[in-house]
Design a protein around this motif. Structure first.
Motif, PDB file in Angstrom:
ATOM      1  N   MET A   1       9.932  -4.820  -7.688  1.00  0.00           N
ATOM      2  CA  MET A   1      10.972  -5.838  -7.507  1.00  0.00           C
ATOM      3  C   MET A   1      11.203  -6.142  -6.033  1.00  0.00           C
ATOM      4  N   ILE A   2      11.244  -5.099  -5.216  1.00  0.00           N
ATOM      5  CA  ILE A   2      11.482  -5.285  -3.781  1.00  0.00           C
ATOM      6  C   ILE A   2      10.324  -6.043  -3.138  1.00  0.00           C
ATOM      7  N   LYS A   3       9.094  -5.730  -3.554  1.00  0.00           N
ATOM      8  CA  LYS A   3       7.926  -6.451  -3.026  1.00  0.00           C
ATOM      9  C   LYS A   3       8.058  -7.943  -3.303  1.00  0.00           C
ATOM     10  N   ASN A   4       8.429  -8.269  -4.527  1.00  0.00           N
ATOM     11  CA  ASN A   4       8.510  -9.673  -4.896  1.00  0.00           C
ATOM     12  C   ASN A   4       9.779 -10.361  -4.396  1.00  0.00           C
TER      13      ASN A   4
ATOM     14  N   LEU B   1       2.145  -1.885  -3.128  1.00  0.00           N
ATOM     15  CA  LEU B   1       3.559  -1.559  -2.975  1.00  0.00           C
ATOM     16  C   LEU B   1       3.796  -0.768  -1.694  1.00  0.00           C
ATOM     17  N   ASP B   2       4.950  -0.952  -1.104  1.00  0.00           N
ATOM     18  CA  ASP B   2       5.327  -0.232   0.115  1.00  0.00           C
ATOM     19  C   ASP B   2       6.011   1.068  -0.286  1.00  0.00           C
ATOM     20  N   THR B   3       5.196   2.070  -0.586  1.00  0.00           N
ATOM     21  CA  THR B   3       5.724   3.346  -1.058  1.00  0.00           C
ATOM     22  C   THR B   3       5.163   4.498  -0.229  1.00  0.00           C
TER      23      THR B   3
ATOM     24  N   VAL C   1      -1.248   3.483  -8.587  1.00  0.00           N
ATOM     25  CA  VAL C   1      -0.443   2.304  -8.943  1.00  0.00           C
ATOM     26  C   VAL C   1       0.009   1.590  -7.679  1.00  0.00           C
ATOM     27  N   SER C   2       0.523   2.349  -6.722  1.00  0.00           N
ATOM     28  CA  SER C   2       1.013   1.756  -5.474  1.00  0.00           C
ATOM     29  C   SER C   2      -0.083   1.002  -4.738  1.00  0.00           C
TER      30      SER C   2
ATOM     31  N   ASN D   1      11.771  -5.768   3.187  1.00  0.00           N
ATOM     32  CA  ASN D   1      11.008  -4.772   3.931  1.00  0.00           C
ATOM     33  C   ASN D   1      11.655  -3.400   3.748  1.00  0.00           C
ATOM     34  N   ILE D   2      11.487  -2.834   2.556  1.00  0.00           N
ATOM     35  CA  ILE D   2      12.067  -1.538   2.221  1.00  0.00           C
ATOM     36  C   ILE D   2      10.954  -0.627   1.713  1.00  0.00           C
TER      37      ILE D   2
END
Length: 140
Positions: free
Chosen positions: A90-93, A122-124, A116-117, A97-98
């Motif tokens: 959700m944050i990516k879309n 994804l920014d994980t 998956v990331s 910048n979290i």
């Protein structure tokens, strides 16, 4: 109405994009595939509709508790990625910048979360540690 939104009738309340739902579907496919080898989620919950209702939508609702002005957030005991991966999608879309740190003690589940990331861009930060046995939590 777009076909993808038919699969997520309750998600309209969360105001998510089509791209977010498509990423959710990719995540679900990865869960189903990996669940054949290791137990990511319960075998009873592995059906697409059950994953959507019980895991994706429940996790997505936790976005209301995330400070979207922060630069990090953490999911302790991530398991199969709920809610951490869902929130990261959700944050990516949302184009925020979290960085999401996900703590998971299981080697196999941590490896799955990293895969998956990577595939969903994804920014994980996946940390394979037992949070009950660590004295210092990292956020990024």
């Amino acid at each position: 109405m777009d076909e993808i939104f038919i699969k997520y009738p309750l998600i309209k309340k969360l105001n998510v994009s089509r791209e977010t739902c498509l990423d959710f579907e990719k995540f679900i496919s990865m869960i189903i595939e990996k669940n054949r080898k290791i137990n990511i989620i319960s075998r009873e919950n592995v059906k697409n509709d059950m994953i959507r209702d019980r895991h994706i939508l429940d996790s997505a609702q936790s976005i209301d508790f995330i400070d979207l002005n922060s630069n990090t957030t953490t999911d302790l005991g991530s398991g199969g990625g709920f809610p951490g991966i869902v929130i990261a999608i959700m944050i990516k879309n949302l184009k925020k910048n979290i960085k999401i740190s996900l703590y998971e003690k299981s080697y196999h589940k941590s490896s799955f979360l990293k895969e998956v990331s990577r595939k969903l861009n994804l920014d994980t930060n996946i940390i394979q540690k037992d949070v009950f046995k660590t004295t210092e939590l990292k956020s990024g």
